[in-house]
Design an enzyme around this catalytic site. Structure first.
Site, PDB file in Angstrom:
ATOM      1  N   HIS A  87     -21.473  40.459  -0.718  1.00 29.84           N
ATOM      2  CA  HIS A  87     -21.166  41.792  -0.181  1.00 29.84           C
ATOM      3  C   HIS A  87     -21.964  42.881  -0.888  1.00 29.84           C
ATOM      4  CE1 HIS A  87     -18.864  42.979  -3.744  1.00 29.84           C
ATOM      5  NE2 HIS A  87     -18.331  41.771  -3.728  1.00 29.84           N
ATOM      6  N   GLU A 134     -12.924  35.878  -2.825  1.00 31.30           N
ATOM      7  CA  GLU A 134     -13.202  35.752  -4.253  1.00 31.30           C
ATOM      8  C   GLU A 134     -12.075  34.991  -4.948  1.00 31.30           C
ATOM      9  OE1 GLU A 134     -14.944  35.235  -6.808  1.00 31.30           O
ATOM     10  OE2 GLU A 134     -16.099  37.101  -6.665  1.00 31.30           O
TER      11      GLU A 134
END
Length: 217
Positions: free
Chosen positions: A9, A84
């Site tokens: 990201h 994550e």
């Protein structure tokens, strides 16, 4: 053979402040939004062969994927398996704060103890197993195709280690840049790295994820 192109990201304010995000849904900052547009411009409809786009369901990954998906005319398939690592009590703390408040856990994370379970979080081994299973599942669903996967630094780190046969405790020497393109090939259950850390599409503002813990972003 399936090509998985993993994209981290764009930058968030917590990346800049070195604060642990984990599974907290922290959005992109202005630079991160610009980076998402830059990675999208890397792809050209009709020229670049992309069959599907997957993303972590956390906003910073999904919002990075959106411009590329719009450019290529593809939907973004959200998958929580691409999140994550869950850092539990570490999430929301700066790296200095976590070392001060939770010194034992901070050492275990820094030294990459595979089976140390953070309070409210995942062990490194649990995270590794989740990531590998998720990427194997995506690869199996797209034989012979190229798939873009927008995700997080910890997922990239895990994928690289698995493909290279590295120990979970091995020192990290590979990069985890924001909006880097990291290419894997999955064939007959075997993984290999086909290219790593490509940021040629960025026009300055490079943010490296060389930090402790390395997979907190």
């Amino acid at each position: 053979m399936t090509e998985l192109w993993l994209v981290r990201h764009g930058e968030t304010e917590w990346n800049r402040l070195r604060r642990v995000q984990g599974t907290l849904d922290i959005g992109l900052n202005a630079l991160g939004r610009a980076q998402a547009e830059q990675v999208a411009a890397r792809f050209h409809p009709g020229r670049d062969r992309v069959h599907a786009i997957y993303s972590s369901d956390l906003g910073r990954a999904h919002d990075t994927a959106r411009p590329t998906a719009a450019r290529l005319g593809l939907e973004v398939r959200l998958d929580p398996g691409l999140r994550e690592r869950k850092y539990g009590i570490f999430e929301g703390l700066s790296f200095d704060e976590l070392a001060e408040r939770h010194p034992e856990a901070a050492v275990a994370v820094r030294e990459r103890h595979p089976d140390y379970e953070l309070d409210g979080g995942e062990s490194l081994r649990q995270f590794h197993q989740r990531v590998v299973a998720t990427l194997d599942r995506i690869a199996a669903a797209h034989p012979g195709e190229r798939v873009l996967v927008f995700t997080h630094s910890g997922v990239l780190d895990t994928a690289y280690r698995h493909a290279q046969g590295l120990s979970l405790r091995a020192e990290r020497r590979h990069t985890l840049h924001n909006v880097s393109i990291n290419r894997l090939v999955v064939e007959d259950g075997a993984w290999r790295v086909d290219g790593w850390g490509d940021v040629a599409h960025l026009d300055g503002g490079l943010q490296d994820a060389w930090e402790e813990p390395a997979d907190a972003a």
